[in-house]
Enzyme design. Sequence first.
Site, PDB file in Angstrom:
ATOM      1  N   SER A  67       7.123  31.545  50.069  1.00 25.33           N
ATOM      2  CA  SER A  67       6.627  30.582  51.044  1.00 25.33           C
ATOM      3  C   SER A  67       7.699  29.531  51.311  1.00 25.33           C
ATOM      4  CB  SER A  67       5.376  29.899  50.507  1.00 25.33           C
ATOM      5  OG  SER A  67       5.672  29.261  49.288  1.00 25.33           O
ATOM      6  N   LYS A 109      19.996  29.708  50.090  1.00 27.12           N
ATOM      7  CA  LYS A 109      19.276  30.986  50.062  1.00 27.12           C
ATOM      8  C   LYS A 109      19.754  31.950  51.143  1.00 27.12           C
ATOM      9  CE  LYS A 109      15.979  30.310  46.874  1.00 27.12           C
ATOM     10  NZ  LYS A 109      15.707  31.232  45.758  1.00 27.12           N
TER      11      LYS A 109
END
Lengths: 331, 331
Positions: free
Chosen positions: B83, B58
């Site tokens: 989250s 990511k």
Amino acid sequence: MPDPSLRLPAIADVRHAAARIAGHAHVTPVLRSATLDALAGCELLFKCENLQRAGAFKFRGACNAVFALEDDAARAGVVTQSSGNHGAAIALACKLRRIPATVVVPEGAPQAKLDAIVAYGARLVRCAPGMAARDAAVAEVLARDGGTLIHPFDNAEVIAGQGTAALELFGHAGTLDVLMTPVGGGGLLSGSALVARAQAQRVEVLGAEPQGARDAHDALEIGHPITDRNAETVCDGLRGHLAQRTYDILKRDVDGILLADDDAVLAAMRLVWTRMKLLVEPSSAVPLACVLANPARFRRRRVGIILSGGNVDPAMAGQWFSSPDSGNSRP
Amino acid sequence: MPDPSLRLPAIADVRHAAARIAGHAHVTPVLRSATLDALAGCELLFKCENLQRAGAFKFRGACNAVFALEDDAARAGVVTQSSGNHGAAIALACKLRRIPATVVVPEGAPQAKLDAIVAYGARLVRCAPGMAARDAAVAEVLARDGGTLIHPFDNAEVIAGQGTAALELFGHAGTLDVLMTPVGGGGLLSGSALVARAQAQRVEVLGAEPQGARDAHDALEIGHPITDRNAETVCDGLRGHLAQRTYDILKRDVDGILLADDDAVLAAMRLVWTRMKLLVEPSSAVPLACVLANPARFRRRRVGIILSGGNVDPAMAGQWFSSPDSGNSRP
């Protein structure tokens, strides 16, 4: 002709070892962590021997010693004693050379380690616990079946092979201010010291040893190897004593040995697990534990650390993961 | 001028992303395991994004999107909702660019993930669980404080950034017969497919999805994204749905999506832990689980797999390590 495995090895032997094991051993990555650098206040370069074949640096020395055998000797097979990483490393190296391997293991050795040795095709010979029983069992196998003994660290080809990790680390990292490895029998530290001393720049070479197995630390203080102590540490890879040969190299080429207690080692191990996402065994975390406990000594220096292995018992790993504060309990 | 983040990205964007994130993102290693190759009956090349900064691929997309902002826009800061790994990745990328980051997180998100986001210096904004509450909270932050929204996968710069992992993998591995990645929102698989389609040789591109979150698999069958399902899987990184943009790329460039149930995923994850000594999160293990479940399909082929991340909750890791047979229980 004298047995070449009995010499003190030199840097040329490490370079020969590197050529010999190329294509068999992995060139392992050197990894860094900005988080750990910030925590330690220095530059840490981790040579990831937990990612080596059979899960530890031991494969380098075993592979070099097995492939250094003359064809006649090789055909008669290899014998060793180890319930740990060296046993699996010898088994794998012999499998690759297609020669027989016999590993003498004490009763009570962890089943997972025995399974690994058998999976690589070696023959297991059981013996009673204790060094005397092990030595007797090895002697009996050699007398009955022949073959060559390859000791886990008291062997020039093994030490030279272990040095190839440091050789790759310097090749990758360029200069280092400090090189640190764990020390048990002293094979990895000896081989690494030979490589550090061959660098153009001065490199401080440090061993890292568990408080509960501090025979190498004390041996360098009193001036001879200590072989009559029982080790008490979670670092199952570091319970051995120095041999005269590794003592001689450490005495000449190593600048010091730092100590860390098991709680600090396990805390450092969990940092490597959670921050670097690398599974390492407790022995691998002793150098990092020593760095974190001595920030002033390492501040802003460029520190190479060899993460020696990743063969951690799954049940223990589960316990260490789940309960950071009951870290040093043992089954 | 139309917002460039709304385009469908192309291979040129991936190459630009690679140049933009160089020096910020790690070039992660590609690792192999003879044991896993033997088990799978094929050649497996693992691109280790669990070793990427912030612990997951990511960071590539987040870093590319953050550093692609014009200076004026950047100064106003970045807002995102996550989250999980994207939130930490945005927080780190903004820290490196020295601009403010706000991460909207639902109540009940794991404390360890929130700690990581805060440790990278981002501001946390809590909201009620559920997509509607999250979208409302993000809209409120943008209206009140300004800034640029960087979506976890529905963003061309993010997709292009995720593709850089595959770019490095082909650079390292040369040719591959198959490229497999996990699929959740489809950012990693989209970026990887763009790279695979730019190779000289034909490469089969496959997604790997948990049975309990098979919206991407079913979307490609019925012909449009599915966004109204609740995911039930231990793979917390793969519970998202495709966006129209990632659907369009997958429809055009991906050859199929394989499915694995959670037990198979956790078994594959434990293999990576114990055989490769790499800590990966469950999402990372879905491709390997699919390969092991379909040996005939992959036999003797050269298969690249992106291990997507290593951010596994320590308590869960402890449980999964200790009790292989209670693997899919959750807290």
